[in-house]
Structures are given as structure tokens and as C-alpha cells.
Design a protein around this motif. Structure first.
Motif, PDB file in Angstrom:
ATOM      1  N   ILE A   1       0.857  -1.184   0.000  1.00 29.45           N
ATOM      2  CA  ILE A   1       0.000   0.000   0.000  1.00 29.45           C
ATOM      3  C   ILE A   1       0.893   1.234   0.000  1.00 29.45           C
ATOM      4  N   ARG A   2       0.865   1.963  -1.111  1.00 28.08           N
ATOM      5  CA  ARG A   2       1.719   3.157  -1.210  1.00 28.08           C
ATOM      6  C   ARG A   2       1.126   4.332  -0.467  1.00 28.08           C
ATOM      7  N   GLY A   3      -0.170   4.309  -0.294  1.00 31.49           N
ATOM      8  CA  GLY A   3      -0.819   5.411   0.404  1.00 31.49           C
ATOM      9  C   GLY A   3      -2.310   5.378   0.153  1.00 31.49           C
ATOM     10  N   ILE A   4      -3.004   6.313   0.774  1.00 33.55           N
ATOM     11  CA  ILE A   4      -4.447   6.422   0.620  1.00 33.55           C
ATOM     12  C   ILE A   4      -4.731   7.805   0.049  1.00 33.55           C
ATOM     13  N   ALA A   5      -5.393   7.843  -1.099  1.00 29.78           N
ATOM     14  CA  ALA A   5      -5.695   9.143  -1.714  1.00 29.78           C
ATOM     15  C   ALA A   5      -7.113   9.552  -1.344  1.00 29.78           C
ATOM     16  N   LYS A   6      -7.269  10.820  -0.996  1.00 29.63           N
ATOM     17  CA  LYS A   6      -8.595  11.335  -0.636  1.00 29.63           C
ATOM     18  C   LYS A   6      -9.151  12.100  -1.837  1.00 29.63           C
ATOM     19  N   LEU A   7     -10.192  11.561  -2.434  1.00 32.91           N
ATOM     20  CA  LEU A   7     -10.786  12.209  -3.610  1.00 32.91           C
ATOM     21  C   LEU A   7     -12.268  12.379  -3.349  1.00 32.91           C
ATOM     22  N   ASP A   8     -12.747  13.591  -3.509  1.00 30.16           N
ATOM     23  CA  ASP A   8     -14.156  13.906  -3.212  1.00 30.16           C
ATOM     24  C   ASP A   8     -14.930  12.768  -2.548  1.00 30.16           C
ATOM     25  N   GLN A   9     -14.932  12.785  -1.256  1.00 32.95           N
ATOM     26  CA  GLN A   9     -15.745  11.883  -0.427  1.00 32.95           C
ATOM     27  C   GLN A   9     -15.356  10.411  -0.507  1.00 32.95           C
ATOM     28  N   ARG A  10     -14.373  10.056  -1.310  1.00 30.70           N
ATOM     29  CA  ARG A  10     -14.029   8.626  -1.300  1.00 30.70           C
ATOM     30  C   ARG A  10     -12.526   8.455  -1.105  1.00 30.70           C
ATOM     31  N   LEU A  11     -12.170   7.304  -0.621  1.00 34.04           N
ATOM     32  CA  LEU A  11     -10.754   7.000  -0.402  1.00 34.04           C
ATOM     33  C   LEU A  11     -10.325   5.982  -1.443  1.00 34.04           C
ATOM     34  N   VAL A  12      -9.163   6.217  -2.033  1.00 34.36           N
ATOM     35  CA  VAL A  12      -8.626   5.288  -3.026  1.00 34.36           C
ATOM     36  C   VAL A  12      -7.326   4.742  -2.469  1.00 34.36           C
ATOM     37  N   ILE A  13      -7.220   3.421  -2.420  1.00 38.20           N
ATOM     38  CA  ILE A  13      -6.009   2.801  -1.885  1.00 38.20           C
ATOM     39  C   ILE A  13      -5.024   2.613  -3.034  1.00 38.20           C
ATOM     40  N   LEU A  14      -3.850   3.229  -2.902  1.00 42.75           N
ATOM     41  CA  LEU A  14      -2.826   3.126  -3.948  1.00 42.75           C
ATOM     42  C   LEU A  14      -1.976   1.887  -3.703  1.00 42.75           C
ATOM     43  N   ILE A  15      -1.926   1.033  -4.698  1.00 36.14           N
ATOM     44  CA  ILE A  15      -1.199  -0.227  -4.579  1.00 36.14           C
ATOM     45  C   ILE A  15       0.085  -0.131  -5.402  1.00 36.14           C
ATOM     46  N   ASP A  16       1.171  -0.605  -4.846  1.00 34.44           N
ATOM     47  CA  ASP A  16       2.399  -0.719  -5.633  1.00 34.44           C
ATOM     48  C   ASP A  16       2.453  -2.144  -6.168  1.00 34.44           C
ATOM     49  N   ALA A  17       2.197  -2.299  -7.468  1.00 37.97           N
ATOM     50  CA  ALA A  17       2.084  -3.646  -8.046  1.00 37.97           C
ATOM     51  C   ALA A  17       3.398  -4.402  -7.930  1.00 37.97           C
ATOM     52  N   GLU A  18       4.504  -3.668  -7.964  1.00 32.33           N
ATOM     53  CA  GLU A  18       5.798  -4.342  -7.892  1.00 32.33           C
ATOM     54  C   GLU A  18       5.956  -5.078  -6.569  1.00 32.33           C
ATOM     55  N   ILE A  19       5.609  -4.394  -5.470  1.00 31.54           N
ATOM     56  CA  ILE A  19       5.757  -5.039  -4.161  1.00 31.54           C
ATOM     57  C   ILE A  19       4.693  -6.120  -3.993  1.00 31.54           C
ATOM     58  N   LEU A  20       3.500  -5.867  -4.551  1.00 34.90           N
ATOM     59  CA  LEU A  20       2.425  -6.859  -4.468  1.00 34.90           C
ATOM     60  C   LEU A  20       2.873  -8.172  -5.110  1.00 34.90           C
ATOM     61  N   LEU A  21       3.559  -8.059  -6.256  1.00 36.87           N
ATOM     62  CA  LEU A  21       3.918  -9.267  -7.005  1.00 36.87           C
ATOM     63  C   LEU A  21       5.265  -9.845  -6.583  1.00 36.87           C
ATOM     64  N   LEU A  22       6.195  -8.983  -6.196  1.00 33.01           N
ATOM     65  CA  LEU A  22       7.550  -9.481  -5.927  1.00 33.01           C
ATOM     66  C   LEU A  22       7.831  -9.666  -4.444  1.00 33.01           C
ATOM     67  N   GLY A  23       6.922  -9.221  -3.609  1.00 35.92           N
ATOM     68  CA  GLY A  23       7.137  -9.393  -2.179  1.00 35.92           C
ATOM     69  C   GLY A  23       7.619  -8.123  -1.521  1.00 35.92           C
ATOM     70  N   LYS A  24       7.763  -8.214  -0.219  1.00 35.71           N
ATOM     71  CA  LYS A  24       8.107  -7.029   0.570  1.00 35.71           C
ATOM     72  C   LYS A  24       9.498  -6.536   0.250  1.00 35.71           C
ATOM     73  N   LYS A  25       9.704  -5.273   0.496  1.00 37.08           N
ATOM     74  CA  LYS A  25      11.028  -4.697   0.289  1.00 37.08           C
ATOM     75  C   LYS A  25      12.046  -5.362   1.210  1.00 37.08           C
ATOM     76  N   GLU A  26      11.661  -5.612   2.465  1.00 36.72           N
ATOM     77  CA  GLU A  26      12.632  -6.209   3.396  1.00 36.72           C
ATOM     78  C   GLU A  26      13.115  -7.548   2.879  1.00 36.72           C
ATOM     79  N   GLU A  27      12.167  -8.344   2.360  1.00 33.78           N
ATOM     80  CA  GLU A  27      12.563  -9.673   1.888  1.00 33.78           C
ATOM     81  C   GLU A  27      13.614  -9.540   0.801  1.00 33.78           C
ATOM     82  N   GLN A  28      13.376  -8.569  -0.102  1.00 29.38           N
ATOM     83  CA  GLN A  28      14.350  -8.381  -1.175  1.00 29.38           C
ATOM     84  C   GLN A  28      15.689  -7.951  -0.588  1.00 29.38           C
ATOM     85  N   GLU A  29      15.619  -7.089   0.440  1.00 27.47           N
ATOM     86  CA  GLU A  29      16.871  -6.621   1.032  1.00 27.47           C
ATOM     87  C   GLU A  29      17.601  -7.765   1.724  1.00 27.47           C
TER      88      GLU A  29
END
Length: 206
Positions: free
Chosen positions: A133-161
Motif C-alpha cells: 500500500i503506497r498510500g491512501i488518496a482522498k478524492l471527493d468523499q471517497r478513499l482510493v487505496i494506492l497499490i504498488d504492483a511491484e511489491i504486491l507481485l515481488l514481495g516485501k522490500k525487506e525480503e528483497q533486502e
């Protein structure tokens, strides 16, 4: 002072493809992926199941002769699995680390610009378990969850590190922002313009 702000604002936006997922209660929730991670959007054609695959792997599909995996985004995000297919379902074809993966979503909404000032970081409790989850965007009365597809598919940053430490691979050293910038530049796509395939898809849906 006001004029200065408007100039800054134009640079401080990101362009995303927004999509919806229906939760188990049947309510639609808004998500988005940065546009540079999305290569094209397809309607759902034949998806071939793969025996013994993980629950979030929906199967494989033929994309113009390429066999690409299709991930059930809801299952991957822990929102329950995909119910009956609906006609609005789409596959977002992502291009991450030079490999294509299809993300199955319930409905693609639009390509839109979000001002970075309207994006909050995810609450600590949520983001610890969900690094994608890269962040939560606030757009007129609704919240949009921003997904980083790279981390979703490749795993957590820590694991890569951690992997990097065990192999002592120096290439993985640069911090995330630099590598992200490099990717955006290398994609050879000005973030300003929507890829033709995406534009065509939205035209179709209307």
C-alpha cells in the motif's frame, strides 16, 4: 504566492489507473495502480487454471502468444476470492521487472491524476502487514487505496533486502526512490500521455 503553488502542483501529481474490487459484503472499494506499472487492460478471456498453484494465482492466459500468469487481486489482498465473474471484470496487464502479469479486478474505472498532497501514508497498523500500500488518496468523499504492483507481485522490500544481504548483491543497494525514478525514465513513456492501449480500452468501456 498563489501562482507559485499552481506551478508546483502540476509536477506534484501522479497518474494512476483506478479500479474497483467488491468486498465480501458486495461493497465496491476503490484502488489504483501507478500508470507506469500498467501496460494494457484486457477484458477477461479464457484463463487456464494451473494445478497446485497458490490460491491467489487464478491461472494463465494467452496474451498475443505470450503465456502470462493471472493473479486474483482480491485473494492476494486477503479480500476473499473472486465470486461469479461479472462482465465488467478486467485484467490489468502489469509490466514489472520485465515480466508481464495479469491482475484480475472487478471493474476498471479510469485513468486519473492524483495530487500528491491528497495522498496520505497508510495507517501504521495497516501498512506494516501490507507493504504494497503506497498510500491512501482522498478524492471527493471517497478513499482510493494506492497499490504498488511491484511489491504486491515481488514481495516485501525487506525480503528483497534480506536476499540481497545473503547474496551480497551490490546492485540492489540504491534506495527505492532512485530505482523508481530510473524505472519511470527508462519506460520511455512520458507520464503525461496515456498509452494508446489504455486510451482505447476506456473508449470501449464508455
Amino acid at each position: 504566492n498563489h501562482t507559485m503553488n499552481t506551478q508546483v502542483a502540476s509536477a506534484d501529481t501522479i497518474q494512476v489507473v483506478s479500479f474497483m474490487l467488491q468486498n465480501q459484503a458486495g461493497k465496491k472499494e476503490d484502488y489504483a495502480i501507478p500508470i507506469e506499472q500498467v501496460r494494457e487492460i484486457r477484458s477477461v478471456e479464457k484463463i487456464t487454471r494451473v494445478p497446485k498453484s497458490e490460491p491467489h494465482v487464478k491461472g494463465i492466459m494467452n496474451l498475443r502468444g505470450l503465456i502470462i500468469p493471472v493473479i486474483d487481486v482480491k485473494e492476494k489482498l486477503g479480500l476473499g476470492s473472486q465470486g461469479a465473474a461479472n462482465t465488467k471484470q478486467r485484467i490489468l496487464v502489469t509490466n514489472i521487472a520485465d515480466s508481464l502479469t495479469g491482475l484480475l479486478v472487478d471493474e476498471v474505472d479510469q485513468v486519473m491524476r492524483i495530487q500528491t498532497k491528497d495522498i496520505d501514508s497508510a495507517p501504521q497498523t495497516a501498512s506494516e502487514s501490507h507493504h504494497y500500500i503506497r498510500g491512501i488518496a482522498k478524492l471527493d468523499q471517497r478513499l482510493v487505496i494506492l497499490i504498488d504492483a511491484e511489491i504486491l507481485l515481488l514481495g516485501k522490500k525487506e525480503e528483497q533486502e534480506q536476499k540481497a544481504e545473503t547474496q551480497q548483491v551490490s546492485q540492489l543497494e540504491p534506495t527505492k526512490p532512485q530505482t523508481e525514478m530510473a524505472q519511470v525514465e527508462n519506460s520511455g513513456q512520458s507520464i503525461e500521455d496515456i498509452p494508446a492501449e489504455l486510451a482505447a480500452v476506456f473508449a470501449e468501456d464508455e
